[in-house]
Motif scaffolding. Structure first.
Motif, PDB file in Angstrom:
ATOM      1  N   LEU A 158      -5.504  47.040  58.517  1.00 43.88           N
ATOM      2  CA  LEU A 158      -6.919  46.771  57.813  1.00 43.88           C
ATOM      3  C   LEU A 158      -7.527  45.374  58.344  1.00 43.88           C
ATOM      4  N   GLN A 216      -9.862  54.253  56.700  1.00 49.70           N
ATOM      5  CA  GLN A 216     -10.304  53.743  58.126  1.00 49.70           C
ATOM      6  C   GLN A 216      -9.662  54.186  59.206  1.00 49.70           C
ATOM      7  N   GLU A 220     -11.678  56.879  62.004  1.00 50.11           N
ATOM      8  CA  GLU A 220     -11.410  56.593  63.337  1.00 50.11           C
ATOM      9  C   GLU A 220     -11.043  57.818  64.128  1.00 50.11           C
ATOM     10  N   PRO A 226     -16.828  54.707  58.411  1.00 50.06           N
ATOM     11  CA  PRO A 226     -16.745  54.854  57.000  1.00 50.06           C
ATOM     12  C   PRO A 226     -18.032  54.719  56.267  1.00 50.06           C
TER      13      PRO A 226
END
Lengths: 411, 536, 451
Positions: A158, A216, A220, A226
């Protein structure tokens, strides 16, 4: 001497924050932001001191030691053993108990052991390889609907304030319906269906960090961005991460697992907010005076690079938002309490106290107002305090405006 | 936290020691309390490690589980605890008084006089902190459903006979402790912080050692210094001078002292097991290792034990509040009721209350909460000051009394006008009903006029003056007299009746069945009676 | 679960839902019918309508409301719209029903249910109904403001009826208690929860109906209130953009108070922002600003133009909302000092009350002292979405919020470490999100005020 002195390094407004933060930390290993640390950001978001030290990856426990107010935290070896024993029990027999719980709690078709895929996530590889591997496994699983895939200790990434934080949930399960469920294994018990709400809350905040990382990843993989709207309902692969997580705990007084579904939507939006705030770190860095640094390393001869006095000054240069809750949530809590006491700040008595005292910020000011000394008659807080002091004196049979006698009854 | 208690804390910061929050003692204190200091094994729910208990501060009794994961040792511990606690708990069941009351006949609805037994006294358990109260509740929960060897279907791991009974008592006491103002099971930190304000936060007051440090700091030390020492000062071995009051032990203690001692004990037992015929030396090793653990735990328990008794001493210096006997009587009824349920052979308390029982308990707690607040205000001028400050009460001096009458009815009734001078600023609009506190009888009045500039209020007394035209002597306050009126009622309203559990309506799932009482969040919950959980 | 059909007219959409509800009440298989009603969505109209239809079908019914003033309002409204009904007003032995409720010929009042059983409709508070005994159960009941009712109160009154229509606003304040209830958390029958949640948990076949249109809130407010407080059950306003207006008789004096009134008259929202400062709850400057705003609204002669025609905004059409009772008391005395009437007994008066007591009420214009104004810290109490929702949804025309600057920062610094109870469904929306949504809108209508 091969330790560079922070103050001598070339830097200017163009210096990237990550570099500046690394310089503040000095040549010691970065305390990486794990899910627990990210979840803890919510404990006192107003504290600039904590935000800066966390962003710089400074070891706050070591810093607290150096400042002479060591953090009282620690984990009993009994508790650690207990946690490990429980997790291995949950994952024993090819995850049989875990799968049963998943199926029961999520209302899914009964899994046959043969249908369960447990891909090798390369646990001994480096974080970057592990992260890529997890991502690949998730992409594969998404392509194969109708079966169970269990990711045991996957590695997620993250981005936090420009630098990657690596996160390792206990497990993520890809269900036959294509949804991804985070599994948190904790060793506190679920007793007659309920568990310590503070502990469940902490687990939920931690799990929310994983869900955010999964969102996330899913976005992707789906090739979309997002959605920042807290009530947004994405579609397709981006919607795969479930916002309800499975919390697995020992049941009652036994070592047998039970599970509860915990809705972490609220924690998710909190975490999102806190991470957005982390980008505000640049302003904190700009406000730092020259010479501030938290280098805890030692010279070749073993003497600290920064003296205790220098560290203390650096810490003092970043404003804290102390409240007594910090004592149980932050390693610097005892240091900040001492600071609050020296300053006579009313926060030392608790967060709620300020609400009653209005603009009176120190114990001295508040007591002066209570004694009716030179206060602004328009100040409601002061007037109420003076009235309270008169009532208190009357009830205790003391002379009005007499300062506390210091006598506790009968002692 | 109220402004008055905040002020007291501010004063404590300045004076360096705790400041009074009460002029009287608001909680019952037994002449012979049972102090219990429980310890648990870290990370194990309800796994007892040790307990120090007793009614004699000079002679604490200590029970220890040398290996907390050993089921037999745990049973032995619980049996010893039961042997110590049950005589104390049951001992108050003998001496009773007869109380006359009425009971409604369920058929005819008529009230008939009945005489009921009420135990003359009741037990009181004091633990160091709120976590200790929870811990006793956990022990209660973990033992009350257990089978004993006396049961027909004893199961694989029967516990000693009296253990489930201990569980039922502890469950009852834990449940009762939720009732505001109750005193059968109390935490010392709660007792002390009701009566003293420290110069630290409410959170920090949860540490019994730190709290006591503020109330009676050692000579030459401020409360803050003494509290800090209690929280964190360590000896040369890195151990706290003032170990936590439990139920969890200090992780550093576990790491440096307890875990190695338990490991030595395990090794000694393994060595003994390796000699099938028994071996005196090996047995001695086991005993010595167990004794070492016992001494370690006694060492960390003793300071807390002494602190609890120190707290008892401090509380005893306060004069008891006037309403304490009344509230203690509720505790005695609670105790008597449990005694009777046990005698009637009722089953152990269920894991969950059914809908009606939960609603009934909530109503009782709310009623008792209201009662405690009222009674404390009537018993203690410092508690009444809270209401005066918030504008819900006023105190002052009568400056004028003017006779007046209500002549609307057949016979005139006294309705005198009383003018009170007060520095208080009650939220008292004309027409508002107020209640006289501390008067000769229940007396109401109505606010007639408010003159904030003059600091006077004029009231019309509307009741409590007898049935004649002229008020009963002494029922009307006279000029110069101090009076207190409240804007809230001084009695607590009765709670509305609830259906019997078997009449639970459809809105709440109908009458409870065994299945319905299973926890909502754990569908796979097992029946505790037929499937007693194993401790592993 | 009816999605708002954007093409249907508001009236048609509302009518369709109402018809479904009445059908469920009269002929449904479930014993309970639940109607979620956002602010001003015609809840009272629905209650009156359902009562009439039930009586027309030959039924007698009981109505449960939560406070005496709600009961009096309901009785007044029922008798006004349906004079053919015989209505019993059951009250406590020391209670006095309001004269508005008793002025109608069809209304009989008594403290004994035996005197009223012949009435077609009997109305009382949940607290009074709990004591009623020795009567045959009614076949039908209506429970009004059901989300304000606690589960234990429903448990005590449910024996009095066989079927019931539950109507309430899920976005308002939850019932609460001051004593410990943790041991029941997660149980479907937790006595401290709202009656509706208990009912729904035990009767999974009941699907709540949603009233889709707010007739009270103007176009300017419905969208915001819907998005901020009802993110999963959206609604819209019954009137369109510009259908509701406020006209002002006199021009402003150029000061900030008049400016914010102008802004609110124009846009439906106004924020009178005082300089950032930590204050006690009864912040004298903020209280004064509230009082002055009300004074100027009355002085300047506002008129409300709506689908009902044009009417002056008199004192009784204005409410001041606060979070705490001491704030309400302070505003009341400030208003009194400015000569504004605040006591309804003596003619038209401005209502000044806390959010709890304003639930279910409606005014042309409201002035709100923001719950977080001047606070050094936010608390769960102040962040409770229901409180802000009530305060921001009492008006037909405009809402003026008085607040100190700095609330956004205060929200940002608020710790978000709420405990979580297993089995307890999460209350949405989150107070933080809702507060920020409202603040963002208010910021567009800000007038700075430096007293």
């Amino acid at each position: 001497m091969n330790v560079s002195h922070p103050g001598h390094l070339p830097h200017g407004p163009a210096e990237p924050p990550a570099q500046r933060l690394a310089r503040l930390r000095g040549p010691v290993p970065q305390r990486s932001l794990d899910a627990r640390a990210l979840a803890a950001l919510a404990a006192n978001p107003g504290c600039r001191r904590r935000a800066l030290l966390d962003a710089a990856g400074v070891d706050k426990a070591a810093l607290a030691d150096r400042l002479g107010s060591p953090a009282p935290f620690g984990q009993s070896p009994f508790a650690i053993v207990r946690g490990n024993v429980f997790e291995s029990r949950v994952k024993a027999d090819g995850y049989a108990e875990l799968l049963l719980l998943l199926q029961q709690r999520l209302g899914l078709p009964e899994p046959g052991a043969a249908e369960l895929a447990v891909p090798d996530l390369l646990p001994r590889a480096g974080t970057a390889v592990r992260t890529e591997r997890t991502r690949q496994v998730l992409a594969d699983a998404a392509a194969h609907r109708g079966r169970w895939t269990l990711l045991d200790h996957p590695m997620l990434c993250l981005e936090v304030a420009g630098s990657p934080a690596f996160l390792e949930p206990d497990a993520v399960v890809v269900r036959p319906d294509g949804r991804w469920t985070v599994v948190e294994i904790k060793s506190f018990p679920v007793l007659d269906g309920s568990a310590d709400p503070a502990k469940v809350g902490a687990a939920a905040r931690q799990a929310a960090v994983y869900v955010l990382a999964l969102q996330q990843t899913a976005a992707e993989l789906a090739g979309v961005k997002p959605d920042p709207d807290p009530y947004a309902a994405p579609e397709g692969l981006a919607a795969a991460p479930d916002t309800a997580v499975l919390l697995v705990c020992p049941r009652d007084f036994s070592n047998r697992p039970t599970a509860a579904v915990v809705d972490v939507r609220r924690e998710l939006s909190v975490t999102r907010r806190q991470l957005q705030r982390m980008t505000g770190i640049e302003q904190l860095l700009e406000a730092l005076p020259e010479g501030v640094g938290f280098d805890l390393s030692t010279d070749d001869d073993g003497s600290p690079v920064r003296s205790t006095g220098q560290l203390g000054e650096s810490v003092a240069a970043v404003p804290a938002a102390y409240s007594p809750d910090c004592l149980s949530t932050c390693e610097l809590g005892f240091h900040c309490r001492q600071e609050a006491r020296c300053a006579g700040a009313v926060e030392q008595l608790g967060r709620a106290v300020r609400g009653e005292l209005g603009s009176l910020r120190t114990v001295g000011d508040a007591l002066a107002a209570a004694a009716g000394a030179g206060t602004d008659p328009a100040d409601e807080a002061a007037a109420r305090l003076a009235r309270a002091a008169a009532l208190r004196a009357e009830a205790l049979g003391r002379r009005p405006s007499a300062p506390g006698s210091g006598e506790a009854p009968g002692v | 936290m109220s402004l008055l208690s905040t002020l007291a804390r501010l004063e404590a910061v300045r004076s360096g020691r705790a400041e009074p929050l009460a002029t009287v003692r608001h909680r019952h204190l037994s002449d012979r309390p049972m102090v219990v200091v429980p310890l648990t094994a870290a990370g194990e729910a309800g796994a007892p490690l040790a307990a120090m208990l007793g009614t004699d501060r000079a002679a604490p009794r200590l029970h220890v589980v040398p290996q907390p994961l050993d089921r037999d040792q745990r049973f032995a511990f619980l049996a010893a605890l039961a042997a110590d606690l049950l005589p104390y708990l049951e001992g108050y069941g003998e001496e009773v008084e007869q109380v006359e009351g009425t009971e409604r006949d369920p058929e005819t609805g008529e009230r008939t006089p009945v005489v009921r037994e009420l135990c003359a006294q009741a037990p009181q358990l004091i633990v160091p902190s709120a976590a200790g109260v929870d811990q006793l509740g956990l022990i209660g929960r973990s033992t009350r459903f257990r089978r004993t060897a006396d049961d027909a279907d004893a199961g694989p791991h029967p516990v000693p006979t009296r253990v489930p009974l201990l569980g039922r008592w502890l469950t009852h006491l834990r449940e009762r402790s939720e009732v505001p103002g109750s005193s059968l099971l109390v935490a010392m930190t709660a007792l002390l912080s009701r009566h003293w304000a420290t110069g630290q936060s409410h959170l920090e007051d949860q540490h019994l050692g730190a709290l006591l440090a503020w109330i009676s700091p050692p000579p030459g030390m401020s409360g803050a210094e003494a509290a800090r020492r209690a929280e964190s000062a360590r000896d040369e071995r890195g151990q706290l001078y003032c170990p936590p009051a439990g139920p969890a032990t200090d992780p550093r203690f576990d790491e440096k002292l307890l875990a190695p001692a338990v490991a030595r004990y395990d090794a000694a037992r393994a060595a003994l097991r390796a000699r099938p015929g028994g071996d005196e030396r090996a047995e001695r090793h086991v005993r010595r290792a167990a004794e070492e653990i016992r001494e370690l735990l006694a060492g960390v328990l003793r300071p807390t034990w002494d602190q609890v008794w120190h707290g008892v001493d401090l509380l005893r210096t306060l004069p008891p509040a006037a309403h304490l006997p009344e509230r203690w009587e509720s505790d005695r009824w609670s105790y008597t009721g449990h005694r009777d349920r046990l005698a009637a052979g009722e089953p152990p308390q269920p894991r969950h209350d059914d809908a009606v029982t939960a609603a009934r308990k909530l109503a009782q707690r709310e009623r008792e909460q209201a009662k405690v607040e009222l009674q404390e205000a009537l018993d203690d001028p410092l508690a009444m000051a809270e209401h005066r400050l918030s504008g819900e009460a006023f105190a002052g001096t009568v400056v004028d009394v003017e006779p007046a009458y209500d002549t609307s009815g057949r016979s005139p009734k006294p309705r005198p006008l009383v003018t009170v001078r007060t520095a208080d600023r009650p939220h008292a609009d004309p027409g508002r009903e107020v209640h006289r506190a501390g008067g000769p009888a229940a007396q109401k009045a109505e606010i007639v006029a408010v003159d904030p500039d003059d600091g006077t209020l004029t009231l019309r007394l509307t009741s409590g003056m007898g049935r004649r035209k002229e008020p009963e002597p002494g029922s009307v306050p006279q000029p110069g007299e101090q009076v207190v009126f409240t804007l809230f009622e001084l009695t607590v309203r009765q709670a509305a009746p609830l259906p019997a559990p078997e009449d639970t309506p459809w809105t709440h799932g109908g009458p409870p069945s065994a299945a319905a009482l299973a926890p909502a969040a754990a569908a796979a919950g097992s029946d505790p009676i037929t499937d007693p959980e194993d401790w592993e | 679960m009816d999605p708002v059909d954007p093409t249907a007219s508001p009236a048609a959409a509302a009518q369709r839902v109402t018809a479904e509800i009445l059908d469920a009440v009269l002929h449904g298989t479930e014993r309970g019918v639940v109607v979620d009603s956002p602010p001003g969505a015609g809840k009272s109209t629905l209650v009156v309508r359902a009562a009439r239809e039930l009586v027309a079908a030959g039924e007698r019914l009981m109505i449960v409301a939560q406070t005496n003033s709600q009961v009096d309002d309901l009785v007044d409204r029922l008798a006004e719209t349906a004079p053919e009904l015989s209505i019993g007003r059951l009250h406590s032995s020391d209670g006095r029903p309001a004269p508005e409720a008793l002025r109608h010929a069809g209304v009989t009042a008594s403290s004994k249910v035996g005197d009223l059983v012949e009435q077609q409709v009997v109305v009382s508070t949940a607290a009074k109904w709990q004591w009623v005994k020795d009567v045959d159960p009614w076949r039908h009941a209506i429970v009004d403001e059901a989300y304000q009712m606690r589960s234990d109160a429903l448990l005590a009154v449910a024996r009095l009826f066989e079927r019931a229509l539950f109507v309430g606003d899920p976005g308002q304040l939850d019932p609460f208690t001051v004593v410990g209830t943790d041991q029941w958390a997660g149980l479907s029958w937790d006595p401290s929860r709202s009656a509706v949640t208990a009912l729904l948990d035990h009767n999974p076949g009941i699907r709540p109906h949603n009233l889709p249109v707010s007739w009270r809130l103007p176009y300017s407010a419905a969208g915001l209130v819907s998005r901020a407080f009802y993110p999963f059950t959206p609604f819209r306003s019954g009137t369109g953009e510009g259908d509701r207006r406020l006209t002002i008789g006199t021009r402003g004096d150029g000061g900030p108070v008049d400016a914010v009134i102008d802004e609110a008259a124009e846009s439906g929202w106004g924020l009178l922002e005082l300089p950032a400062r930590h204050t006690v709850r009864t912040d004298p400057e903020a209280v004064q600003a509230v009082a002055q705003t009300v004074r100027r609204v009355l002085d300047r002669g506002l008129a409300a133009v709506s689908e009902r025609g044009t009417a002056p905004v008199t004192a009784d059409r204005i409410a001041v909302g606060t979070a705490h009772r001491d704030q309400a008391a302070a505003v009341r005395s400030a208003l009194t000092a400015l000569g504004v009437p605040v006591e309804a007994e003596r003619g038209p008066a401005v209502t000044v009350d806390t959010a709890n007591r304003l639930q279910g009420r409606e005014y042309d214009l409201t002035v709100v002292l923001h719950p977080l104004s001047g606070r050094p810290d936010a608390t769960a109490f102040h962040l409770e979405t229901g409180r802000l929702c009530v305060l921001a949804s009492r008006h037909r025309h405009a809402c003026i919020v008085v607040a100190r600057a700095g609330i956004a920062e205060l929200l940002d610094e608020h710790p978000s470490t709420e405990p979580v109870q297993l089995g307890v469904s999460v209350k949405f929306p989150d107070g933080w999100e809702a507060n920020h949504a409202v603040l963002a809108r208010l910021a567009e209508h800000r007038v700075s005020h430096r007293p």
